[in-house]
Design a protein around this motif. Sequence first.
Motif, PDB file in Angstrom:
ATOM      1  N   ASP A  95      46.939  23.340  60.594  1.00 42.41           N
ATOM      2  CA  ASP A  95      46.308  24.644  60.787  1.00 42.41           C
ATOM      3  C   ASP A  95      47.144  25.769  60.189  1.00 42.41           C
ATOM      4  O   ASP A  95      46.661  26.888  60.030  1.00 42.41           O
ATOM      5  N   LYS A  96      48.408  25.512  59.918  1.00 45.72           N
ATOM      6  CA  LYS A  96      49.262  26.533  59.302  1.00 45.72           C
ATOM      7  C   LYS A  96      49.408  26.322  57.798  1.00 45.72           C
ATOM      8  O   LYS A  96      50.262  26.916  57.163  1.00 45.72           O
ATOM      9  N   LYS A  97      48.567  25.481  57.229  1.00 39.16           N
ATOM     10  CA  LYS A  97      48.521  25.314  55.779  1.00 39.16           C
ATOM     11  C   LYS A  97      47.377  26.151  55.226  1.00 39.16           C
ATOM     12  O   LYS A  97      46.280  26.168  55.788  1.00 39.16           O
ATOM     13  N   ILE A  98      47.637  26.802  54.106  1.00 40.19           N
ATOM     14  CA  ILE A  98      46.602  27.636  53.490  1.00 40.19           C
ATOM     15  C   ILE A  98      46.776  27.640  51.980  1.00 40.19           C
ATOM     16  O   ILE A  98      47.902  27.606  51.478  1.00 40.19           O
ATOM     17  N   ALA A  99      45.654  27.644  51.275  1.00 41.43           N
ATOM     18  CA  ALA A  99      45.686  27.776  49.823  1.00 41.43           C
ATOM     19  C   ALA A  99      45.348  29.203  49.450  1.00 41.43           C
ATOM     20  O   ALA A  99      44.337  29.758  49.909  1.00 41.43           O
ATOM     21  N   LEU A 100      46.206  29.802  48.661  1.00 45.07           N
ATOM     22  CA  LEU A 100      45.997  31.160  48.150  1.00 45.07           C
ATOM     23  C   LEU A 100      45.433  31.053  46.741  1.00 45.07           C
ATOM     24  O   LEU A 100      46.111  30.609  45.814  1.00 45.07           O
ATOM     25  N   ILE A 101      44.157  31.443  46.570  1.00 42.14           N
ATOM     26  CA  ILE A 101      43.509  31.416  45.262  1.00 42.14           C
ATOM     27  C   ILE A 101      43.768  32.770  44.613  1.00 42.14           C
ATOM     28  O   ILE A 101      43.258  33.798  45.080  1.00 42.14           O
ATOM     29  N   ALA A 102      44.569  32.798  43.575  1.00 45.59           N
ATOM     30  CA  ALA A 102      45.145  34.038  43.068  1.00 45.59           C
ATOM     31  C   ALA A 102      44.533  34.463  41.746  1.00 45.59           C
ATOM     32  O   ALA A 102      44.561  33.727  40.759  1.00 45.59           O
ATOM     33  N   LEU A 145      41.293  28.381  52.953  1.00 43.54           N
ATOM     34  CA  LEU A 145      41.445  28.995  51.638  1.00 43.54           C
ATOM     35  C   LEU A 145      41.311  30.501  51.776  1.00 43.54           C
ATOM     36  O   LEU A 145      40.501  30.998  52.553  1.00 43.54           O
ATOM     37  N   THR A 146      42.105  31.230  50.991  1.00 47.43           N
ATOM     38  CA  THR A 146      41.952  32.687  50.942  1.00 47.43           C
ATOM     39  C   THR A 146      42.011  33.134  49.482  1.00 47.43           C
ATOM     40  O   THR A 146      42.782  32.588  48.685  1.00 47.43           O
ATOM     41  N   PHE A 147      41.184  34.108  49.139  1.00 45.89           N
ATOM     42  CA  PHE A 147      41.039  34.576  47.763  1.00 45.89           C
ATOM     43  C   PHE A 147      41.550  36.005  47.649  1.00 45.89           C
ATOM     44  O   PHE A 147      41.097  36.887  48.397  1.00 45.89           O
ATOM     45  N   VAL A 148      42.478  36.257  46.728  1.00 48.08           N
ATOM     46  CA  VAL A 148      42.945  37.622  46.476  1.00 48.08           C
ATOM     47  C   VAL A 148      43.204  37.797  44.979  1.00 48.08           C
ATOM     48  O   VAL A 148      43.406  36.828  44.244  1.00 48.08           O
ATOM     49  N   GLY A 149      43.209  39.054  44.539  1.00 43.65           N
ATOM     50  CA  GLY A 149      43.501  39.354  43.142  1.00 43.65           C
ATOM     51  C   GLY A 149      42.238  39.642  42.359  1.00 43.65           C
ATOM     52  O   GLY A 149      41.147  39.173  42.684  1.00 43.65           O
ATOM     53  N   ALA A 150      42.395  40.420  41.310  1.00 38.40           N
ATOM     54  CA  ALA A 150      41.249  40.908  40.548  1.00 38.40           C
ATOM     55  C   ALA A 150      40.698  39.846  39.607  1.00 38.40           C
ATOM     56  O   ALA A 150      41.429  39.074  39.001  1.00 38.40           O
ATOM     57  N   ASP A 154      37.130  39.698  47.787  1.00 39.70           N
ATOM     58  CA  ASP A 154      36.927  40.949  47.042  1.00 39.70           C
ATOM     59  C   ASP A 154      36.745  42.157  47.944  1.00 39.70           C
ATOM     60  O   ASP A 154      35.786  42.911  47.808  1.00 39.70           O
ATOM     61  N   ILE A 155      37.683  42.351  48.876  1.00 41.41           N
ATOM     62  CA  ILE A 155      37.602  43.562  49.685  1.00 41.41           C
ATOM     63  C   ILE A 155      38.276  44.703  48.929  1.00 41.41           C
ATOM     64  O   ILE A 155      39.029  44.482  47.982  1.00 41.41           O
ATOM     65  N   PRO A 156      38.002  45.957  49.334  1.00 40.01           N
ATOM     66  CA  PRO A 156      38.603  47.096  48.638  1.00 40.01           C
ATOM     67  C   PRO A 156      40.127  47.056  48.688  1.00 40.01           C
ATOM     68  O   PRO A 156      40.727  46.484  49.606  1.00 40.01           O
ATOM     69  N   ALA A 157      40.746  47.700  47.711  1.00 39.81           N
ATOM     70  CA  ALA A 157      42.208  47.770  47.664  1.00 39.81           C
ATOM     71  C   ALA A 157      42.628  49.070  47.000  1.00 39.81           C
ATOM     72  O   ALA A 157      41.947  49.565  46.102  1.00 39.81           O
ATOM     73  N   ILE A 158      43.742  49.613  47.467  1.00 42.38           N
ATOM     74  CA  ILE A 158      44.388  50.729  46.790  1.00 42.38           C
ATOM     75  C   ILE A 158      45.842  50.366  46.562  1.00 42.38           C
ATOM     76  O   ILE A 158      46.393  49.488  47.233  1.00 42.38           O
ATOM     77  N   GLY A 159      46.461  51.041  45.599  1.00 40.75           N
ATOM     78  CA  GLY A 159      47.866  50.815  45.309  1.00 40.75           C
ATOM     79  C   GLY A 159      48.502  52.079  44.771  1.00 40.75           C
ATOM     80  O   GLY A 159      47.899  53.162  44.805  1.00 40.75           O
ATOM     81  N   VAL A 160      49.707  51.958  44.273  1.00 45.30           N
ATOM     82  CA  VAL A 160      50.434  53.116  43.754  1.00 45.30           C
ATOM     83  C   VAL A 160      49.671  53.757  42.597  1.00 45.30           C
ATOM     84  O   VAL A 160      49.621  54.993  42.477  1.00 45.30           O
ATOM     85  N   ASP A 161      49.054  52.943  41.740  1.00 43.93           N
ATOM     86  CA  ASP A 161      48.285  53.495  40.625  1.00 43.93           C
ATOM     87  C   ASP A 161      47.119  54.356  41.128  1.00 43.93           C
ATOM     88  O   ASP A 161      46.786  55.382  40.525  1.00 43.93           O
ATOM     89  N   THR A 162      46.504  53.926  42.220  1.00 41.06           N
ATOM     90  CA  THR A 162      45.418  54.710  42.812  1.00 41.06           C
ATOM     91  C   THR A 162      45.923  56.068  43.259  1.00 41.06           C
ATOM     92  O   THR A 162      45.302  57.109  42.992  1.00 41.06           O
ATOM     93  N   VAL A 163      47.053  56.059  43.944  1.00 43.46           N
ATOM     94  CA  VAL A 163      47.636  57.312  44.439  1.00 43.46           C
ATOM     95  C   VAL A 163      47.932  58.255  43.280  1.00 43.46           C
ATOM     96  O   VAL A 163      47.597  59.448  43.327  1.00 43.46           O
ATOM     97  N   ASN A 164      48.555  57.746  42.240  1.00 44.61           N
ATOM     98  CA  ASN A 164      48.890  58.603  41.095  1.00 44.61           C
ATOM     99  C   ASN A 164      47.643  59.138  40.406  1.00 44.61           C
ATOM    100  O   ASN A 164      47.613  60.308  39.982  1.00 44.61           O
ATOM    101  N   ALA A 165      46.613  58.319  40.283  1.00 47.13           N
ATOM    102  CA  ALA A 165      45.379  58.790  39.651  1.00 47.13           C
ATOM    103  C   ALA A 165      44.724  59.885  40.479  1.00 47.13           C
ATOM    104  O   ALA A 165      44.231  60.881  39.930  1.00 47.13           O
TER     105      ALA A 165
END
Length: 273
Positions: free
Chosen positions: A6-13, A72-77, A223-234
Motif C-alpha cells: 500500500d506504500k508503493k506508488i508509480a509516479l507517471i511523470a 498510480l499518480t500522474f503529474v507534469g505537463a 492535470d489539476i491546476p498549478a502555479i510556480g515562480v514563472d507564474t508569479v513573475n508573469a
Amino acid sequence: MKKDTDKKIALIAGALDLPFFTRDALRRAGWDVYIVGLKNFVNEKLNPDITVRLGGAWPAIRQFRRRGIRKLTFVGALGHPNLSDIRPDLWSIGMLFSIMKNQRGYDSMAVALNNALEKRGFEIVAAQDVAPELAFETGGIKTRTRPMARDMAEIERAIDVSHTIGAADIGASVVVDKQVIAVEAAEGTARMLDRVVEMRKNKKRASGVFAKMTKPGQDLRIDIPAIGVDTVNAVADAHLRGIVVNSKTCFVVDKENVIKTANKRGIFIMAVD
C-alpha cells in the motif's frame, strides 16, 4: 516481513519541474516511488526508473505487476496530446478505444483514462492527496502583500469567470481588471499570461487579478491546476495585483520560492477553500 504494498506508488511523470517536487514530497511522506518517464516530455534529470512513449504503456504495466504496484499518480505537463499521433502497443489499444469513444474534451479524456486503468486493477490517486504539501493546505493570504478592498470585487469576478469557462472545459485561468481581459484556452496559462504582459507593458499602476481555479466537477487525479515562480513573475510583469487559487487542489510548484518571489515582486497570493 513482506513490504507493505500500500506504500508503493508509480509516479507517471510529464514535463517541467512538478515531477521533481512530487517525487520528493511522496518520499518524505513515506512512499516507495517508482518513476515512469513519458518520452519526449520528462526531464531526464529526474532519473526515471523506466521511460515509455505515449501509447506504449505495456513495459511499465509489466513492471507494476512484477513489483506489486497498484497505485498510480500522474503529474507534469503534456499539453494537449493529439491521439492521432499515438502509436499504441497491444495492451494500450483497448484503453485508447475507450478514451476516444468517451472523449468530449480534455477533461473527459482524463476521466476515460482513469476509468480504463481502474478496470485493469489500478488505483489512480491524486498526488495532492497523498502528499498534501504540494498545495496550499489551508485558505488565506500567503504573502506579506494583502489584497485591498478594491481588489475584492475583481477577485470574486475572476473566480466566477474561471468557474464558468472551466465548466465548459475551455480553461481554468482568467485575468480580470474591471473587465475580463484574458481567458485561457488551448494555448495554456503561460501563453495567456504572455499576451497579458504584452498588452499591459506600458501600464504604470498595478491593478487586476489572475485566478486559476479547479474546474467544476473536475477529476482531480490528473492535470489539476498549478502555479510556480514563472507564474508569479508573469503576473507581476503584467502589473496585476495578485493571484487567486484553490487551497488543496492547486499545485504550488516550489512553494517556498513562489511565496518568496511574490513577496519580492509585491503581489499577493490568496488561496480559497
